[in-house]
Design a protein around this motif. Structure first.
Motif, PDB file in Angstrom:
ATOM      1  N   LYS A 138       5.893  -0.242   3.073  1.00  0.00           N
ATOM      2  CA  LYS A 138       5.820  -0.312   1.572  1.00  0.00           C
ATOM      3  C   LYS A 138       4.202  -0.058   1.297  1.00  0.00           C
ATOM      4  O   LYS A 138       3.646  -0.950   2.016  1.00  0.00           O
ATOM      5  N   ILE A 139       3.869   0.652   0.567  1.00  0.00           N
ATOM      6  CA  ILE A 139       2.593   0.843   0.191  1.00  0.00           C
ATOM      7  C   ILE A 139       2.527   0.965  -1.165  1.00  0.00           C
ATOM      8  O   ILE A 139       3.104   1.743  -1.792  1.00  0.00           O
ATOM      9  N   ASP A 140       1.406   0.490  -1.817  1.00  0.00           N
ATOM     10  CA  ASP A 140       0.895   0.570  -3.186  1.00  0.00           C
ATOM     11  C   ASP A 140       0.032   1.945  -3.231  1.00  0.00           C
ATOM     12  O   ASP A 140      -0.936   1.998  -3.039  1.00  0.00           O
ATOM     13  N   GLN A 181      -4.017   2.173  -2.940  1.00  0.00           N
ATOM     14  CA  GLN A 181      -4.515   2.930  -1.759  1.00  0.00           C
ATOM     15  C   GLN A 181      -5.391   3.861  -1.952  1.00  0.00           C
ATOM     16  O   GLN A 181      -6.591   4.277  -1.332  1.00  0.00           O
ATOM     17  N   ILE A 182      -4.961   5.119  -2.890  1.00  0.00           N
ATOM     18  CA  ILE A 182      -5.933   6.113  -3.126  1.00  0.00           C
ATOM     19  C   ILE A 182      -7.122   5.795  -3.811  1.00  0.00           C
ATOM     20  O   ILE A 182      -8.084   6.283  -3.609  1.00  0.00           O
ATOM     21  N   SER A 183      -6.955   4.958  -4.632  1.00  0.00           N
ATOM     22  CA  SER A 183      -8.433   4.319  -5.503  1.00  0.00           C
ATOM     23  C   SER A 183      -9.161   3.521  -4.585  1.00  0.00           C
ATOM     24  O   SER A 183     -10.250   3.635  -4.883  1.00  0.00           O
ATOM     25  N   ALA A 184      -8.854   2.971  -3.550  1.00  0.00           N
ATOM     26  CA  ALA A 184      -9.483   2.208  -2.716  1.00  0.00           C
ATOM     27  C   ALA A 184     -10.547   2.959  -1.610  1.00  0.00           C
ATOM     28  O   ALA A 184     -11.550   2.434  -1.296  1.00  0.00           O
ATOM     29  N   MET A 237      -5.116   4.453   5.605  1.00  0.00           N
ATOM     30  CA  MET A 237      -4.034   3.777   5.064  1.00  0.00           C
ATOM     31  C   MET A 237      -3.406   2.724   5.975  1.00  0.00           C
ATOM     32  O   MET A 237      -2.794   1.617   5.693  1.00  0.00           O
ATOM     33  N   GLY A 238      -3.042   3.406   7.359  1.00  0.00           N
ATOM     34  CA  GLY A 238      -2.364   2.798   8.257  1.00  0.00           C
ATOM     35  C   GLY A 238      -3.352   1.492   8.833  1.00  0.00           C
ATOM     36  O   GLY A 238      -3.002   0.643   9.285  1.00  0.00           O
ATOM     37  N   PHE A 287       1.711  10.122  -2.027  1.00  0.00           N
ATOM     38  CA  PHE A 287       0.600   9.796  -1.329  1.00  0.00           C
ATOM     39  C   PHE A 287      -0.093  11.079  -0.994  1.00  0.00           C
ATOM     40  O   PHE A 287      -1.368  10.948  -1.176  1.00  0.00           O
ATOM     41  N   MET A 288       0.617  11.796  -0.438  1.00  0.00           N
ATOM     42  CA  MET A 288      -0.023  13.322   0.143  1.00  0.00           C
ATOM     43  C   MET A 288      -0.613  13.887  -0.988  1.00  0.00           C
ATOM     44  O   MET A 288      -1.656  14.762  -0.890  1.00  0.00           O
TER      45      MET A 288
END
Length: 215
Positions: free
Chosen positions: A2-4, A8-11, A145-146, A174-175
């Protein structure tokens, strides 16, 4: 898994540039993220052959200065420089092409670490125009991300689990958002906006298998 995705993109911070090497001008993409983990732990996660497969890919070889490494089903190369626990540099050899990666880690206090990776490659103008920085940038987004997931939870993600997630609606989002973020970085670097968006559309299609391409 489970990924937010939005978080993650903004981080992640992304930059596109150029560098002059002995063999001529090279393209440089830089990706960075700050992790809530101490420097030594992040260094170990990035250099320990037992931990790397928990967030990236199985790796074989000698992970020492001058040693050769091979990521399963991906790139291999030679470790050319190493300054524990702050940085290393290595060749990135894949599909007959040779490029270079440089990793830098910087402590931000005792419990946070800034991760920054540069990928330097000679890319001809035609191939760059087709896909832009997202061609490799989206893959590096998946990698950071991983690492974020591993450092924050201690979890391990198998290649099969990763493939299932990438094919999910969340994975495709995400991609797509990673590709769009690399497009923005490309435009910020001075790339023509229309060309950058067309290249990003082709990259998104390649990663998400939508079959849609920019015009």
């Amino acid at each position: 898994m489970k990924i937010d995705v939005t978080h993650q993109i903004s981080a992640v911070r992304r930059k596109v540039g150029k560098r002059v090497l002995e063999a001529g001008e090279a393209r440089v993409i830089t990706i960075g993220q700050t992790y809530d983990a101490p420097l030594d732990d992040v260094w170990d996660a990035c250099t320990n052959a037992e931990r790397i497969p928990r967030w990236f890919l199985p790796v074989s070889g000698d992970l020492v200065l001058g040693g050769r490494y091979q990521l399963e089903g991906n790139a291999g190369g030679t470790i050319e420089r190493c300054d524990p626990p702050k940085s290393f540099a290595a060749t990135w050899e894949y599909g007959g092409d040779i490029s270079w990666i440089e990793l830098r880690l910087t402590a931000e206090g005792e419990e946070r670490t800034r991760f920054e990776l540069e990928h330097i490659a000679h890319v001809d103008d035609e191939r760059w125009a087709e896909f832009g920085p997202g061609a490799v940038g989206v893959g590096w987004d998946s990698m950071v991300m991983g690492l974020a997931l591993h450092l924050s939870t201690g979890a391990s993600v198998t290649p099969d689990e990763a493939m299932v997630w990438v094919a999910s609606e969340e994975g495709r989002r995400f991609m797509t958002e990673a590709s769009e973020a690399w497009c923005a970085a490309s435009i910020d670097s001075g790339e023509d906006e229309q060309s950058a968006r067309a290249a990003a559309a082709r990259t998104t299609a390649a990663y998400t298998a939508t079959g849609e391409e920019g015009q």
